[in-house]
Design a protein around this motif. Structure first.
Motif, PDB file in Angstrom:
ATOM      1  N   UNK A 149     -17.914  27.434  -0.245  1.00  0.00           N
ATOM      2  CA  UNK A 149     -18.779  28.394   0.019  1.00  0.00           C
ATOM      3  C   UNK A 149     -19.702  28.011   1.088  1.00  0.00           C
ATOM      4  N   UNK A 150     -20.529  26.875   1.043  1.00  0.00           N
ATOM      5  CA  UNK A 150     -21.450  26.321   1.824  1.00  0.00           C
ATOM      6  C   UNK A 150     -20.933  25.826   3.145  1.00  0.00           C
ATOM      7  N   UNK A 151     -19.645  25.576   3.092  1.00  0.00           N
ATOM      8  CA  UNK A 151     -19.081  25.316   4.517  1.00  0.00           C
ATOM      9  C   UNK A 151     -18.243  26.317   5.085  1.00  0.00           C
ATOM     10  N   UNK A 152     -18.538  27.494   4.713  1.00  0.00           N
ATOM     11  CA  UNK A 152     -18.218  28.882   5.337  1.00  0.00           C
ATOM     12  C   UNK A 152     -16.916  29.668   4.701  1.00  0.00           C
ATOM     13  N   UNK A 153     -16.490  29.129   3.551  1.00  0.00           N
ATOM     14  CA  UNK A 153     -15.007  29.722   3.005  1.00  0.00           C
ATOM     15  C   UNK A 153     -15.474  31.006   2.571  1.00  0.00           C
ATOM     16  N   UNK A 154     -14.524  31.595   2.655  1.00  0.00           N
ATOM     17  CA  UNK A 154     -14.607  33.185   2.129  1.00  0.00           C
ATOM     18  C   UNK A 154     -13.477  33.279   1.104  1.00  0.00           C
ATOM     19  N   UNK A 155     -13.551  34.242   0.337  1.00  0.00           N
ATOM     20  CA  UNK A 155     -12.459  34.709  -0.910  1.00  0.00           C
ATOM     21  C   UNK A 155     -11.207  34.952   0.451  1.00  0.00           C
ATOM     22  N   UNK A 156     -10.263  34.574   0.006  1.00  0.00           N
ATOM     23  CA  UNK A 156      -8.977  34.543   0.680  1.00  0.00           C
ATOM     24  C   UNK A 156      -8.598  36.403   0.470  1.00  0.00           C
ATOM     25  N   UNK A 157      -8.293  36.965   1.675  1.00  0.00           N
ATOM     26  CA  UNK A 157      -8.250  38.482   1.484  1.00  0.00           C
ATOM     27  C   UNK A 157      -6.656  38.569   0.890  1.00  0.00           C
ATOM     28  N   UNK A 158      -5.826  37.677   1.337  1.00  0.00           N
ATOM     29  CA  UNK A 158      -4.502  37.957   0.766  1.00  0.00           C
ATOM     30  C   UNK A 158      -4.173  36.234   0.196  1.00  0.00           C
ATOM     31  N   UNK A 159      -4.466  35.756  -0.829  1.00  0.00           N
ATOM     32  CA  UNK A 159      -3.894  34.573  -1.224  1.00  0.00           C
ATOM     33  C   UNK A 159      -2.368  34.278  -0.809  1.00  0.00           C
ATOM     34  N   UNK A 160      -2.410  32.876  -0.656  1.00  0.00           N
ATOM     35  CA  UNK A 160      -1.053  32.407  -0.359  1.00  0.00           C
ATOM     36  C   UNK A 160      -0.219  32.589  -1.423  1.00  0.00           C
ATOM     37  N   UNK A 161       0.900  33.051  -1.553  1.00  0.00           N
ATOM     38  CA  UNK A 161       1.636  33.557  -2.661  1.00  0.00           C
ATOM     39  C   UNK A 161       2.302  32.177  -3.433  1.00  0.00           C
ATOM     40  N   UNK A 162       2.782  31.085  -2.604  1.00  0.00           N
ATOM     41  CA  UNK A 162       3.260  29.926  -3.285  1.00  0.00           C
ATOM     42  C   UNK A 162       2.050  29.293  -3.801  1.00  0.00           C
ATOM     43  N   UNK A 163       0.845  29.148  -3.102  1.00  0.00           N
ATOM     44  CA  UNK A 163       0.062  28.501  -3.726  1.00  0.00           C
ATOM     45  C   UNK A 163      -0.784  29.300  -5.160  1.00  0.00           C
TER      46      UNK A 163
END
Length: 178
Positions: A149-163
């Motif tokens: 989060x400190x590096x600018x990450x945000x919750x993925x709006x649509x998570x990658x299905x495979x991951x």
């Protein structure tokens, strides 16, 4: 001074040197698109060098080796010759998105800039390869999620299905790296 170096894929066994142990006092999860946390009291041990269970060196090698064979980059952060942390980045995972596959810093080197140095190198490599975003499937611990989060990450709006299927308990994040 921490130096980040690209390592050959055949040195992946070095991950066994990373001391991942830590005390976790908060776990995160995503509910209805929102990041929530709950208090916990968990002591995470080092990876086991015996067997092939879910937290063994062998299980990580089996997961990481095919990714490296596809062309991902293995990074090592060193304090002189002492391995302080590692990261693996697939610079062109999908379209214009990279994937930070793995980032771990040894316990003795946390909060000393090692994770930041690995993140910065991974982002630079992804950006140079033409990616505009970095996907992260983060361990749900307070320290890991807080770092991203400190590096600018945000919750993925649509998570990658495979991951998401492979790591359903992780917090799936995306950072713009333009």
């Amino acid at each position: 001074m921490i130096a980040v170096r690209v390592l050959p894929a055949d040195r992946i066994g070095l991950i066994a040197e990373i001391d991942r142990s830590e005390h976790i006092d908060a776990l995160f999860e995503v509910r209805a698109g929102e990041l929530t946390s709950r208090p916990v009291d968990i002591d995470v041990p080092r990876w086991t060098s015996q067997g092939s269970g879910p937290h063994s060196v062998q299980s990580f090698l089996e997961f990481l080796e095919p990714i490296l064979e596809r062309g991902a980059t293995f990074l090592g952060a060193f304090d002189q010759e002492q391995l302080a942390g590692v990261a693996i980045v697939e610079e062109r995972f999908e379209d214009d998105m990279a994937w930070l596959v793995f980032l771990h810093v040894s316990s003795a080197y946390r909060r000393r800039g090692v994770g930041t140095a690995l993140w910065t190198e991974a982002v630079d490599r992804a950006r140079s390869a033409g990616s505009h975003a970095m996907y992260v499937s983060a361990t749900p611990s307070g320290s890991a999620v807080g770092f991203y989060l400190q590096r600018g990450c945000k919750v993925a709006a649509t998570p990658h299905a495979g991951l998401l299927e492979k790591e359903p308990e992780d917090v799936h994040l995306v950072a713009a790296i333009d």
